[in-house]
Structures are given as C-alpha cells and as structure tokens.
Design a protein around this motif. Sequence first.
Motif, short mmCIF file in Angstrom:
data_model
loop_
_atom_site.label_atom_id
_atom_site.label_comp_id
_atom_site.label_asym_id
_atom_site.label_seq_id
_atom_site.Cartn_x
_atom_site.Cartn_y
_atom_site.Cartn_z
N SER A 1 96.12 109.02 61.19
CA SER A 1 97.26 108.64 60.35
C SER A 1 97.62 109.77 59.42
CB SER A 1 96.93 107.37 59.55
OG SER A 1 95.86 107.62 58.70
N GLY A 2 98.82 109.65 58.86
CA GLY A 2 99.28 110.67 57.91
C GLY A 2 99.16 110.13 56.50
N GLY A 3 100.03 110.60 55.64
CA GLY A 3 99.97 110.18 54.24
C GLY A 3 98.82 110.87 53.54
N SER A 4 98.58 110.47 52.30
CA SER A 4 97.56 111.19 51.53
C SER A 4 96.19 110.52 51.58
CB SER A 4 98.02 111.30 50.07
OG SER A 4 98.32 110.00 49.60
N THR A 5 96.13 109.21 51.81
CA THR A 5 94.84 108.51 51.72
C THR A 5 93.79 109.00 52.71
OG1 THR A 5 96.19 106.61 51.09
CG2 THR A 5 93.85 106.22 51.37
N PRO A 6 94.13 109.34 53.96
CA PRO A 6 93.07 109.77 54.87
C PRO A 6 92.54 111.18 54.63
CG PRO A 6 95.18 109.75 56.01
CD PRO A 6 95.42 109.20 54.66
N GLY B 1 99.37 108.17 64.92
CA GLY B 1 100.05 106.88 64.84
C GLY B 1 101.52 107.02 64.50
N ASP B 2 101.86 108.09 63.81
CA ASP B 2 103.27 108.32 63.52
C ASP B 2 103.47 109.77 63.11
OD1 ASP B 2 102.12 108.11 60.89
OD2 ASP B 2 104.11 107.69 60.10
N GLU B 3 104.75 110.17 63.15
CA GLU B 3 105.06 111.53 62.71
C GLU B 3 106.43 111.56 62.06
OE1 GLU B 3 104.37 114.29 61.28
OE2 GLU B 3 103.09 115.05 62.90
N ARG B 4 106.53 112.41 61.04
CA ARG B 4 107.80 112.60 60.35
C ARG B 4 108.70 113.57 61.12
NH1 ARG B 4 104.67 113.13 54.99
NH2 ARG B 4 103.75 111.06 54.82
N ASN B 5 109.98 113.56 60.81
CA ASN B 5 110.95 114.38 61.54
C ASN B 5 110.96 115.83 61.00
OD1 ASN B 5 114.59 114.39 61.66
ND2 ASN B 5 113.16 115.03 63.22
N SER C 1 104.16 117.51 57.61
CA SER C 1 103.76 117.12 58.97
C SER C 1 102.40 116.42 58.97
CB SER C 1 103.70 118.39 59.84
OG SER C 1 102.92 118.14 61.00
N ASN C 2 102.35 115.26 59.58
CA ASN C 2 101.06 114.55 59.70
C ASN C 2 100.12 115.33 60.61
OD1 ASN C 2 101.87 112.48 58.03
ND2 ASN C 2 102.53 111.15 59.72
N TYR C 3 100.69 115.96 61.63
CA TYR C 3 99.90 116.80 62.53
C TYR C 3 99.24 117.93 61.74
CZ TYR C 3 99.13 120.66 65.78
OH TYR C 3 98.58 121.71 66.47
N GLY D 1 104.70 98.41 51.91
CA GLY D 1 104.04 97.61 52.95
C GLY D 1 104.11 98.21 54.34
N HIS D 2 104.69 99.41 54.49
CA HIS D 2 104.77 99.95 55.85
C HIS D 2 103.41 100.42 56.35
CE1 HIS D 2 105.28 103.96 53.83
NE2 HIS D 2 104.64 104.40 54.90
N ILE D 3 103.29 100.42 57.68
CA ILE D 3 102.10 100.97 58.34
C ILE D 3 102.60 101.91 59.44
CG2 ILE D 3 100.59 99.01 57.90
CD1 ILE D 3 101.28 98.20 60.91
N ALA D 4 101.84 102.97 59.71
CA ALA D 4 102.35 104.03 60.59
C ALA D 4 103.80 104.30 60.14
CB ALA D 4 102.22 103.62 62.04
N SER D 5 104.80 104.35 61.04
CA SER D 5 106.18 104.39 60.55
C SER D 5 106.92 103.12 60.94
CB SER D 5 106.90 105.68 60.99
OG SER D 5 106.53 106.74 60.13
N ARG E 1 98.80 101.75 42.80
CA ARG E 1 100.17 101.64 43.33
C ARG E 1 100.24 100.74 44.56
NH1 ARG E 1 102.01 105.92 45.55
NH2 ARG E 1 100.03 107.01 45.63
N LYS E 2 99.09 100.48 45.17
CA LYS E 2 99.07 99.71 46.42
C LYS E 2 98.78 98.21 46.20
CE LYS E 2 99.82 103.41 48.80
NZ LYS E 2 98.92 104.07 49.70
N THR E 3 98.47 97.84 44.95
CA THR E 3 98.04 96.45 44.71
C THR E 3 99.05 95.43 45.23
OG1 THR E 3 96.99 97.26 42.72
CG2 THR E 3 97.12 94.88 42.95
C1 6PG Z 1 103.13 108.58 57.02
C2 6PG Z 1 102.07 107.59 57.31
C3 6PG Z 1 102.22 106.32 56.53
C4 6PG Z 1 101.15 106.35 55.46
C5 6PG Z 1 101.52 105.46 54.31
C6 6PG Z 1 100.52 105.53 53.18
O1 6PG Z 1 103.48 109.36 57.85
O2 6PG Z 1 103.58 108.57 55.87
O3 6PG Z 1 101.41 107.59 58.44
O4 6PG Z 1 102.18 105.13 57.23
O5 6PG Z 1 99.93 106.02 55.99
O6 6PG Z 1 102.77 105.86 53.81
O7 6PG Z 1 100.58 106.81 52.66
P1 6PG Z 1 99.65 107.32 51.48
O8 6PG Z 1 98.29 107.35 52.00
O9 6PG Z 1 100.17 108.70 51.18
O10 6PG Z 1 99.85 106.38 50.36
#
Ligand code: 6PG
Length: 258
Positions: free
Chosen positions: A47-52, A78-82, A90-92, A157-161, A210-212
């Motif tokens: 996955s992307g984002g900052s948490t992983p 699981g997903d990728e930005r444009n 880039s999540n990659y 509440g989104h997951i992946a994209s 922020r996720k509560t």
């Molecule tokens: C992305 C993700 C997305 C991410 C959530 C949480 O490309 O942004 O895959 O689904 O997991 O937005 O993001 P944070 O971990 O940065 O809060």
Amino acid sequence: MTTGMRAKGAIHRLADGEQVSVAAADAFVTEVTKAINARGRFVVALSGGSTPRGLYRLLTEPHYRRQIDWRRGEFFWGDERNVPPDHEESNYRMARELLLDNVDVGGARIHRMEAERDDLDAAARDYEVELARCFGISMKQPPPRFDVILLGLGEDGHIASLFPRTPALGITDRWVAANPVPQLSTTRITVTYPLINRARAVFFLVSGARKTAAVDDAFCGPSDPVRFPSQGVHPGRGRVDWFIDRAAAGRAGKDLHA
Ligand code: 6PG
C-alpha cells in the motif's frame, strides 16, 4: 455482496504507530512463511500513503529481513497515483526506496502499476493481464488470491484508491480498475473489492488521531460501504486484521477490547 455489513476483523489496539508497524511486521512474516511453505512463494499487494513507511523500514532490519526469503516474493501494489514512478507521491517509489531496494528481491518480481499513462483504463487492464500471468490463470476465472494485501485507511474512509462514492466501488467484474476520484480531481488505479475479497489476509494499518472518525465510521457507523469503503472488505476465506494505534482506535477499539 458488500452491502448490509460493517467492517470486521481482529482489532489489534496498539500503543502507537511504532507498535502498529511491529505487530504488522510479525503478522506479515507469519503469512509470508505460511505461503512459502504451502506454495513455494508469496504474493503481496503493497500500500501507499504514509502509514506503511514504518512497516517497510522495519522489514529491512536484520531481525525481520532474515526471516523472509525475499527472492520468493511477487510484489504488486493495491493502488497508484497518476504520477511517474520517480515522483515523490508515487506509491511504487515509496515502497521501492523504503523496502524493495533494501532486501534481496529480483527486479522481475516487482509489478508496478503504470498509473502515469494517458490511458489509465488500458494500464489497469494490463495490470490484470500481469496478475493473470503471475498466477497462471485466465482472466475469465475468479480473481487470484493474494497472500497479503496491505491497506491504509484515509481520513475520509477510503482504502487503496476506493474513495467514497466513486465508481470503482460498484465494480464486480474487474480485478483492477481506473477510478476517477473527483474529490482529488484525479484518476487513480486501484484493486477492486472482488480482488481484495479473495485475499488470504488483509492487514489494515491505521495510526493517528486524524483517523479516529474513519475507524468509528468503519465499525460503528451506518452500514454503507459507498460512504465507508472499508466496510466492503470481507474476504470469504481470509483473515482480516486491523492494526490500530490508541490515538486512532476511538470507540471501536474501546468496545472490542474492553
Ligand atoms: C494512497 C493509498 C491510500 C492510503 C490512505 C492512508 O495511495 O494514498 O494507498 O489508500 O493508504 O490514504 O494514507 P496515510 O497512511 O498516508 O494516512
């Protein structure tokens, strides 16, 4: 079906983001080891984002790195930005820099979503072809079974994209799709529910106050996956684990761990 349900799974309520990474790393090792023992390899969606980021860093430390035979891995996203693969969003690029460049994997086993292309529908279809090839199945068959799919949870509440109220939430006949996300004025490539819900393990990594609200909505809000996409994650034959820190846990964490 994805209606009439709320989020489910084992909730691991952890002290902080660091403990989320430790618990997720332990579970990742367990599932990967099980996959190698059963099928000689492991197939994961990152996955992307900052948490992983913390998880990826941790997995490169000797204690974890040595427990996994990385050359037996197949790495998808699981997903990728444009954006192009060298872009800072880039999540990659993130997973590559923090994890894949620091463990012993072969380049041939890293399967990037080409979300910088002009034709994102074609890019999504190519990714499905790549998945079918990797799993040795035809695209007419049910979706392949990932050993582990890592997911974050967006504040909305989104997951992946799979963002709230976006078209890909309703897809039942694709594994991967281009998903217009009007709220971000963009289109992204994302895995779909049919693919996610075939996984052997889905791990949610959620950290920070922020996720509560998003966690509360997932577990305690009205049953409405179009508004709360994590509610649509129900692998029929797989485990779902939520690694949530105390700050993010909210009501769900308290109720389920009272
Ligand atoms: C992305 C993700 C997305 C991410 C959530 C949480 O490309 O942004 O895959 O689904 O997991 O937005 O993001 P944070 O971990 O940065 O809060």
